[in-house]
Design an enzyme around this catalytic site. Sequence first.
Site, short mmCIF file in Angstrom:
data_model
loop_
_atom_site.label_atom_id
_atom_site.label_comp_id
_atom_site.label_asym_id
_atom_site.label_seq_id
_atom_site.Cartn_x
_atom_site.Cartn_y
_atom_site.Cartn_z
N HIS A 147 0.86 -1.18 0.00
CA HIS A 147 0.00 0.00 0.00
C HIS A 147 0.90 1.23 0.00
O HIS A 147 2.01 1.20 0.55
CB HIS A 147 -0.87 0.06 1.26
CG HIS A 147 -1.86 -1.05 1.41
ND1 HIS A 147 -1.56 -2.20 2.09
CD2 HIS A 147 -3.14 -1.16 1.01
CE1 HIS A 147 -2.62 -2.99 2.09
NE2 HIS A 147 -3.60 -2.38 1.44
N GLU A 172 -10.19 -6.82 -5.56
CA GLU A 172 -10.12 -7.92 -4.59
C GLU A 172 -11.45 -8.02 -3.83
O GLU A 172 -11.73 -7.20 -2.96
CB GLU A 172 -8.97 -7.66 -3.62
CG GLU A 172 -8.68 -8.81 -2.68
CD GLU A 172 -7.43 -8.53 -1.87
OE1 GLU A 172 -7.52 -8.57 -0.63
OE2 GLU A 172 -6.36 -8.27 -2.47
N GLU A 175 -8.87 -13.52 -2.70
CA GLU A 175 -8.25 -13.79 -1.40
C GLU A 175 -9.01 -14.90 -0.70
O GLU A 175 -10.23 -14.86 -0.56
CB GLU A 175 -8.22 -12.55 -0.50
CG GLU A 175 -7.62 -12.87 0.85
CD GLU A 175 -7.37 -11.66 1.73
OE1 GLU A 175 -7.47 -11.80 2.97
OE2 GLU A 175 -7.08 -10.57 1.20
N ASP A 223 -4.49 -14.11 -3.39
CA ASP A 223 -3.92 -13.82 -2.07
C ASP A 223 -4.02 -15.10 -1.25
O ASP A 223 -5.11 -15.51 -0.84
CB ASP A 223 -4.67 -12.69 -1.38
CG ASP A 223 -4.11 -11.32 -1.74
OD1 ASP A 223 -3.28 -11.25 -2.67
OD2 ASP A 223 -4.49 -10.33 -1.10
N ASP A 277 -11.44 -11.95 9.55
CA ASP A 277 -10.36 -12.02 8.57
C ASP A 277 -9.01 -12.13 9.29
O ASP A 277 -8.31 -11.14 9.47
CB ASP A 277 -10.41 -10.76 7.70
CG ASP A 277 -9.59 -10.88 6.44
OD1 ASP A 277 -9.15 -11.99 6.13
OD2 ASP A 277 -9.39 -9.85 5.77
N ASP A 311 -6.30 -13.82 8.37
CA ASP A 311 -5.15 -13.73 7.45
C ASP A 311 -3.96 -14.58 7.90
O ASP A 311 -2.82 -14.10 7.97
CB ASP A 311 -4.70 -12.28 7.27
CG ASP A 311 -5.66 -11.48 6.41
OD1 ASP A 311 -6.46 -12.10 5.71
OD2 ASP A 311 -5.62 -10.24 6.46
N ASP A 334 -0.70 -12.65 1.50
CA ASP A 334 -1.41 -11.65 2.31
C ASP A 334 -1.70 -12.30 3.65
O ASP A 334 -2.85 -12.53 4.03
CB ASP A 334 -2.69 -11.23 1.59
CG ASP A 334 -3.38 -10.07 2.28
OD1 ASP A 334 -2.81 -9.53 3.24
OD2 ASP A 334 -4.49 -9.71 1.87
#
Length: 560
Positions: A215, A347, A383, A411, A422, A424, A460
Amino acid sequence: LILRYWSTEPSREPREGKRREDTGIRRDGDERMRGAAYTSACVPLLVPLLIPLLAATFVTRQQQMVLAITLSNNNNNNDGNNAADAALSDSSCPNDDAQEFFPSFTATGGKVPYDPAATSPFAFRHYNASEVVLGRPMREWLRFSVAYWHTIRNDGSDPFGAPTKAWPWDEASCSDGASNGNSDAAAGDMAVAKRRMRAMFELMRKLGVELWCFHDRDIAPKGTTLAETNANLDAMADYAMQLQRGTNIRPLWGTAQLFAEPHYMSGAATSPHVDVFIRAAAQVKKAMEVTHRLGGENFNFWGGREGYSYLPTTDLAQERRHAALFFKMAADYWRRTLGATGPLLIEPKPQEPMKHQYDWDVATTAGFLREFDLHHVFKLNVECNHATLAGHSCAHETESAVAMGMLGGLDANTGDAQVGWDTDQFMTDAREAAQVLMPILRGGGANGGAGLAPGGINFDAKLRRESIDVDDLLHGHIGGMDAMARGLKAAAALLDPDGPMESLRRERYASWQSPIGQRIDSGSVSFEELESVALDPGHNPKATSGKQEAAENILSRFVH
């Protein structure tokens, strides 16, 4: 104090007024006379003791005053010397450009080796970059990427607790100009940003990964104005280019962080405020420029706040229309102005942080892109954890994107079924990886061929809150890369045309190879003709077993 004590201390008799047995004196005014008598007797004895004590106190006080004056004079006289010492310290500060942030790992060649028999935690047991699978090296199939935000910027904080991780790259050093008297906060922020970038590149080199994602606000600190923020981003892009020089490292994609700052609380492209839309457009423009300058092949949009929290006050039609306009402007700038050839990516995610996001899942987002004629420029970055939040498996989303010709990237992560948000986490389940990769190997890349190029597999994924050592980042990526490599080899075996899984799949659809089946598939028959076939007395539809249990056993046999 001693004199006062003896003159005023009350008698320790149990009751007032009791006659003393040894003198016959009652406790009244005569008791004070006794205290006075003690005082008169003690004074001649105490005075010789008090005089030396007072003299010593006076001398000590004078010494303290002299010492204070001396120190003050020394400080005043040494101001110039202190400045010279600081300058000398700056000039002699050791350059830490070569500082090692992951010192536990050492190996010949500086990369994590492939060694199936290794007992060291710093070794790949399945990922062999040069191993050929279905005619291509693993590195070309998998195209791994490291995510800057989860890897370098994740501090372990969550909605219930403060940061738990203290990374060495978050501390500025003197060689970066952020210490030794430098009080410029902006310079300090940029110094830390450079250390973070060096740590990122060290990790990629050791993993043997050549792609990274970021980002805009991950890599450069925010300034007091947009112009200052852009200048910081340009400076960090220049620094990243220096680190990339002489390597094959480049971004897989960049993106703009359009969700963290307060003005984006109601969305960016879908905000009810026109000024927010304008700011978002300017931010994306700059992020696109930096991504393209660094050699980024794609640009990604994750609309974390492109949705609504309260439907009665939401103009849903306007917000969707504004999102489409925003994407059209982005596509025009990416392709026409910058001359980029790679796809733009969206996404999908159903919710979190918003109650409902307009890019809910693959099917919803693909429909949106087709509705506004954006599907020629945009592809989808699937993702896995977002898929599960939408009530799907990751394999379902990749299969759907391939079926629609919309898959642009992956992802690779996973969630925790018992948590529900989430999380991750790194994907370490080779069985899941195999099912995710099967449609990609069949032929689902952004350019229509097998594989993901110019997309890739971005990790990710972040460490759990309790994992706070720098080595944990190596362990997480090594485990994720090994799991995807195992999944790749298993998917290739499962896709063998003469293998049991593909044979079973063909048998399920064998009737479509009949003359009437092929005519239906080509779209050359009508309902009327099919009705006549159905009314024929010899027409007797039959169902055959799906053999799901057999398929599960086949999958288990190949994922080992």
